[in-house]
Design an enzyme around this catalytic site. Structure first.
Site, PDB file in Angstrom:
ATOM      1  N   GLU A 110      37.585  40.345  45.557  1.00  0.00           N
ATOM      2  CA  GLU A 110      38.754  41.232  45.629  1.00  0.00           C
ATOM      3  C   GLU A 110      39.530  40.893  46.900  1.00  0.00           C
ATOM      4  O   GLU A 110      38.953  40.803  47.980  1.00  0.00           O
ATOM      5  CB  GLU A 110      38.270  42.695  45.633  1.00  0.00           C
ATOM      6  CG  GLU A 110      39.307  43.720  46.027  1.00  0.00           C
ATOM      7  CD  GLU A 110      40.517  43.795  45.089  1.00  0.00           C
ATOM      8  OE1 GLU A 110      40.331  44.006  43.877  1.00  0.00           O
ATOM      9  OE2 GLU A 110      41.647  43.632  45.600  1.00  0.00           O
ATOM     10  N   GLY A 142      40.898  35.171  45.344  1.00  0.00           N
ATOM     11  CA  GLY A 142      40.160  34.639  44.203  1.00  0.00           C
ATOM     12  C   GLY A 142      40.485  33.186  43.901  1.00  0.00           C
ATOM     13  O   GLY A 142      39.617  32.430  43.447  1.00  0.00           O
ATOM     14  N   ASP A 158      39.952  40.206  36.238  1.00  0.00           N
ATOM     15  CA  ASP A 158      40.251  41.636  36.081  1.00  0.00           C
ATOM     16  C   ASP A 158      41.412  41.947  37.032  1.00  0.00           C
ATOM     17  O   ASP A 158      41.265  42.659  38.007  1.00  0.00           O
ATOM     18  CB  ASP A 158      38.980  42.429  36.455  1.00  0.00           C
ATOM     19  CG  ASP A 158      39.138  43.932  36.263  1.00  0.00           C
ATOM     20  OD1 ASP A 158      40.179  44.365  35.767  1.00  0.00           O
ATOM     21  OD2 ASP A 158      38.191  44.661  36.632  1.00  0.00           O
ATOM     22  N   ASP A 161      48.982  43.131  37.159  1.00  0.00           N
ATOM     23  CA  ASP A 161      50.030  42.420  36.422  1.00  0.00           C
ATOM     24  C   ASP A 161      50.430  41.137  37.178  1.00  0.00           C
ATOM     25  O   ASP A 161      50.193  41.026  38.378  1.00  0.00           O
ATOM     26  CB  ASP A 161      51.264  43.332  36.274  1.00  0.00           C
ATOM     27  CG  ASP A 161      50.938  44.628  35.544  1.00  0.00           C
ATOM     28  OD1 ASP A 161      49.980  44.646  34.752  1.00  0.00           O
ATOM     29  OD2 ASP A 161      51.655  45.628  35.769  1.00  0.00           O
TER      30      ASP A 161
HETATM   31  N1  AG3 Z   1      43.427  45.649  35.640  1.00  0.00           N
HETATM   32  C1  AG3 Z   1      44.443  45.692  34.600  1.00  0.00           C
HETATM   33  C2  AG3 Z   1      45.661  46.406  35.030  1.00  0.00           C
HETATM   34  C3  AG3 Z   1      46.910  46.112  34.309  1.00  0.00           C
HETATM   35  C4  AG3 Z   1      47.598  47.370  34.077  1.00  0.00           C
HETATM   36  N2  AG3 Z   1      49.005  47.197  34.144  1.00  0.00           N
HETATM   37  C5  AG3 Z   1      49.866  48.216  34.338  1.00  0.00           C
HETATM   38  N3  AG3 Z   1      49.437  49.433  34.418  1.00  0.00           N
HETATM   39  N4  AG3 Z   1      51.117  47.963  34.419  1.00  0.00           N
HETATM   40  C6  AG3 Z   1      42.849  46.835  36.023  1.00  0.00           C
HETATM   41  C7  AG3 Z   1      41.722  46.754  36.965  1.00  0.00           C
HETATM   42  C8  AG3 Z   1      40.640  47.660  36.531  1.00  0.00           C
HETATM   43  N5  AG3 Z   1      39.385  47.234  36.974  1.00  0.00           N
END
Ligand code: AG3
Length: 277
Positions: A110, A142, A158, A161
């Site tokens: 992260e 990453g 994960d 956007d």
């Molecule tokens: N990852 C995906 C988030 C994308 C959502 N996009 C948005 N809300 N515009 C989330 C991380 C969860 N572990």
């Protein structure tokens, strides 16, 4: 109407579309070196973590996303041992990965330490897994981390956007580094946004993954608090994919994933099937 009832969190999902969640309380709002971070208590979906105004996770619907981004790739293998999650600082994906008894190492990479700290403080349902001895948390970029990584069974992207710090996580060069970090049976899964709103992006991601992998397959799941509520994932590998037999025999505790869902998630509506090369 009290002031409390008039406090809303609004995600502006596109120039002409938004999602509003009424909130009881803001628990944390800060500017980190990377982004704006918000944790709030929503009435409908429980605790919310948002980055730069975009919903990342809520307590009530996170299980769908975290189960599907992890169990679907892990159940393609008989004994996944080494797994990495790029992004996902909330810990939800690591929690699910650790449900597989064969997993020996689950690495979280992260970029923003503040996200992990906020999750540890406010989202223990997700982050408690980060204290497991098999979990290894790296606060790092990453893209750089993956360049040095080798012999992984599964790598999960994960991400947020494709804007700001996360944009590089959608590039062909990143998928090529992941391909080199996986063993010959290894699998990449990346969250790939909404089929209703981001079809051109999904198409570009498939093309990018095809530069490094012979197989790329989309699958879908509902995530009510993400844009359009209908979400996609891309799975890539060097060899044809089919579920491991342990998919039926391993008893893991889930709320969305089932052995049937392992296959059903790959059934695509016609407008998505047409994306496939
Ligand atoms: N990852 C995906 C988030 C994308 C959502 N996009 C948005 N809300 N515009 C989330 C991380 C969860 N572990």
């Amino acid at each position: 109407m009290s002031a409390k009832q008039q406090t809303w969190f609004t995600e502006y999902q596109t120039d002409s579309l938004s999602l509003g969640l009424r909130i009881d309380q803001i628990l944390l709002a800060e500017k980190t070196p990377f982004q704006h971070l918000l944790v709030a208590e929503t009435e409908t979906y429980g605790r919310l973590l948002a980055l730069d105004g975009a919903v990342q996770t809520t307590i009530q619907d996170e299980f769908v996303y975290h189960e599907m981004i992890t169990h679907v790739p892990l159940f393609m293998l008989d004994a996944p041992r080494k797994v990495a999650v790029i992004g996902g600082g909330d810990g939800g994906s690591i929690r699910e990965i650790l449900k597989h008894p064969s997993v020996q190492e689950a690495h979280l990479i992260e970029i923003d330490a503040r996200v992990v700290e906020a999750a540890r403080r406010f989202l223990p349902e997700l982050s408690a897994a980060l204290d497991d001895p098999r979990a290894h948390v790296h606060i790092a970029n990453g893209i750089d981390w993956v360049r040095e990584a080798r012999d992984f069974d599964v790598i999960i992207v994960d991400s947020t956007d494709p804007v700001g710090a996360a944009a590089g996580l959608f590039q062909p060069s990143f998928y090529q580094s992941i391909a080199a970090a996986l063993n010959p049976h290894g699998i990449l899964v990346a969250q790939s946004e909404s089929p209703f709103l981001h079809l051109a992006l999904i198409k570009d991601m498939i093309a990018g993954m095809k530069t490094a992998f012979s197989v790329v397959r989309p699958y879908v799941a509902p995530v009510p608090t993400y844009p359009s509520g209908y979400w996609s994932f891309l799975m890539a590998s060097h060899r044809p994919l089919s579920p491991s037999l342990r998919c039926r025999t391993d008893r893991i505790d889930t709320r969305y994933w089932t052995p049937e869902m392992q296959s059903a998630a790959f059934a695509l509506p016609r407008f998505m099937e047409d994306l496939l090369p």
